[in-house]
Design an enzyme around this catalytic site. Structure first.
Site, PDB file in Angstrom:
ATOM      1  N   GLY A  72      17.359  -4.904  59.444  1.00 63.31           N
ATOM      2  CA  GLY A  72      16.715  -3.699  59.986  1.00 63.31           C
ATOM      3  C   GLY A  72      17.183  -2.467  59.227  1.00 63.31           C
ATOM      4  CG  HIS A  73      21.248  -1.188  59.627  1.00 67.21           C
ATOM      5  ND1 HIS A  73      21.819  -2.271  60.254  1.00 67.21           N
ATOM      6  CD2 HIS A  73      21.425  -0.138  60.471  1.00 67.21           C
ATOM      7  CE1 HIS A  73      22.326  -1.902  61.408  1.00 67.21           C
ATOM      8  NE2 HIS A  73      22.100  -0.615  61.584  1.00 67.21           N
ATOM      9  CD  GLN A  80      25.725   7.362  68.503  1.00 66.56           C
ATOM     10  OE1 GLN A  80      25.686   8.198  67.615  1.00 66.56           O
ATOM     11  NE2 GLN A  80      24.889   6.327  68.525  1.00 66.56           N
ATOM     12  CE  LYS A 105      16.886  -2.861  68.748  1.00 62.57           C
ATOM     13  NZ  LYS A 105      18.151  -2.238  68.775  1.00 62.57           N
ATOM     14  CE  LYS A 154      16.545  -9.896  60.925  1.00 67.03           C
ATOM     15  NZ  LYS A 154      17.432 -10.888  60.365  1.00 67.03           N
ATOM     16  NE  ARG A 178      25.663  -1.503  71.690  1.00 64.94           N
ATOM     17  CZ  ARG A 178      25.350  -0.245  71.340  1.00 64.94           C
ATOM     18  NH1 ARG A 178      24.149   0.017  70.849  1.00 64.94           N
ATOM     19  NH2 ARG A 178      26.213   0.740  71.462  1.00 64.94           N
TER      20      ARG A 178
HETATM   21  P1  AMP Z   1      22.497   1.793  64.255  1.00 69.01           P
HETATM   22  O1  AMP Z   1      23.429   1.367  63.173  1.00 69.01           O
HETATM   23  O2  AMP Z   1      22.252   0.764  65.295  1.00 69.01           O
HETATM   24  O3  AMP Z   1      22.830   3.159  64.806  1.00 69.01           O
HETATM   25  O4  AMP Z   1      21.087   1.983  63.546  1.00 69.01           O
HETATM   26  C1  AMP Z   1      20.921   2.806  62.423  1.00 69.01           C
HETATM   27  C2  AMP Z   1      19.451   2.959  62.136  1.00 69.01           C
HETATM   28  O5  AMP Z   1      18.883   1.685  61.872  1.00 69.01           O
HETATM   29  C3  AMP Z   1      18.674   3.557  63.321  1.00 69.01           C
HETATM   30  O6  AMP Z   1      17.728   4.483  62.833  1.00 69.01           O
HETATM   31  C4  AMP Z   1      18.026   2.352  63.920  1.00 69.01           C
HETATM   32  O7  AMP Z   1      16.821   2.642  64.605  1.00 69.01           O
HETATM   33  C5  AMP Z   1      17.747   1.505  62.698  1.00 69.01           C
HETATM   34  N1  AMP Z   1      17.591   0.097  63.098  1.00 69.01           N
HETATM   35  C6  AMP Z   1      18.471  -0.665  63.800  1.00 69.01           C
HETATM   36  N2  AMP Z   1      17.951  -1.892  64.039  1.00 69.01           N
HETATM   37  C7  AMP Z   1      16.719  -1.907  63.480  1.00 69.01           C
HETATM   38  C8  AMP Z   1      15.675  -2.874  63.386  1.00 69.01           C
HETATM   39  N3  AMP Z   1      15.785  -4.084  63.926  1.00 69.01           N
HETATM   40  N4  AMP Z   1      14.544  -2.533  62.740  1.00 69.01           N
HETATM   41  C9  AMP Z   1      14.397  -1.300  62.184  1.00 69.01           C
HETATM   42  N5  AMP Z   1      15.342  -0.338  62.245  1.00 69.01           N
HETATM   43  C10 AMP Z   1      16.483  -0.627  62.865  1.00 69.01           C
END
Ligand code: AMP
Length: 283
Positions: free
Chosen positions: A36-37, A61, A149, A184, A187
């Site tokens: 996803g990232h 947060q 997401k 994805k 967590r």
């Molecule tokens: P996080 O590390 O969870 O804070 O996510 C960082 C960025 O990646 C945020 O903009 C999320 O929305 C994006 N992100 C996380 N999981 C996904 C996914 N499965 N598909 C697309 N973007 C994602």
């Protein structure tokens, strides 16, 4: 690719790129990177000359009873993924670099942050808006990339950029899923084998909602009820919320119209997972 941990180092690097007339994209993350990232980094690499990925588990947060201490971390793995995706710089600050001991300035948003995840996580978006503002000031990117997401976060960041006149473009990217449909997420590593199987109920319930809308159903209550029924049939799942809102305002709607966000948060065991879909309804 370089990995730096201070604001000064990021600023010096970005200044150098700017002097060469290069454009800069920013991908803010909390690390433990997955596909996803990577999709965000890929898009940023495609649209910018240079790409900065921030890897920072932002303490402000997280609520007091949330998973800050146990949130998964693996910088070596993250660096390998960023490097292979073509990122140019990782910004990986310590908490002390981002927050002075007597830090007391926050970015707080009304309205959009009160519903959905804001109900269960009342200080979450204040933390998100504050850290994202800081990252925008530190990196000063042309574009920043956020995943659908976290749809409420995407709406909140877009609104903040508009309201506070940040001079950059927010690029939203589609949800990347596992083969069985589970979105994805870093967590997902918390889930036991049994819970991982049960977690597919999130995307399955949303598929049911989507199917109803596609067949012409426009009553939000009917759609929410159908989604709830699917989730309630899974013994390991407990609903936090099932909501149908306007994607721009994050306000609940009775009849679907315009750009509509259907969003859910569900506990699978102790792990809280979110998922959603967005549809445009032409009335
Ligand atoms: P996080 O590390 O969870 O804070 O996510 C960082 C960025 O990646 C945020 O903009 C999320 O929305 C994006 N992100 C996380 N999981 C996904 C996914 N499965 N598909 C697309 N973007 C994602």
């Amino acid at each position: 690719m370089n990995i730096v941990s201070t604001v000064k180092e990021v600023r010096e690097q970005v200044k150098e790129w700017r002097a060469q007339g290069l454009s800069v994209g920013l991908v803010p993350t909390m690390g433990y990177l997955h596909e996803g990232h990577k999709s965000l980094i890929d898009k940023a690499v495609e649209q910018n000359d240079r790409v900065v990925v921030s890897v920072f588990v932002n303490p402000i947060q997280f609520g007091p009873t949330e998973d800050l201490a146990t949130y998964p971390r693996d910088l070596d793995r993250d660096a390998a993924l960023c490097e292979s995706a073509g990122a140019d710089l990782i910004f990986h600050p310590e908490n002390e670099e981002m927050y002075f001991e007597d830090f007391c300035t926050y970015v707080d948003m009304e309205h959009l942050t009160k519903g959905l995840c804001g109900k269960t996580r009342p200080t979450h978006f204040r933390g998100v808006c504050t850290v994202v503002s800081k990252l925008f000031h530190i990196v000063q990117p042309d574009r920043a990339y956020f995943g659908q997401k976290d749809a409420q976060q995407l709406a909140v960041v877009r609104r903040m950029v508009r309201d506070l006149n940040f001079d950059l473009e927010i690029v939203g990217c589609p949800i990347v899923r596992e083969e069985d449909g589970l979105a994805k997420s870093s967590r997902n590593t918390y889930l036991s084998e049994e819970e991982r199987k049960a977690a597919v109920v999130l995307s399955r319930s949303l598929a049911k909602g989507k199917e109803l809308i596609e067949s012409g159903e426009l009553d939000a209550e009917t759609i929410k009820k159908a989604i709830r029924e699917v989730i309630d049939a899974e013994p390991l799942a407990k609903i936090d919320y099932v909501e149908v809102v306007n994607f721009d305002t994050i306000e609940a709607i009775d009849t679907l119209d315009g750009i509509v966000l259907t969003a859910i948060a569900v506990y699978i065991g102790k792990t809280r997972l979110i998922d959603n879909f967005i549809m445009t309804i032409q009335s």
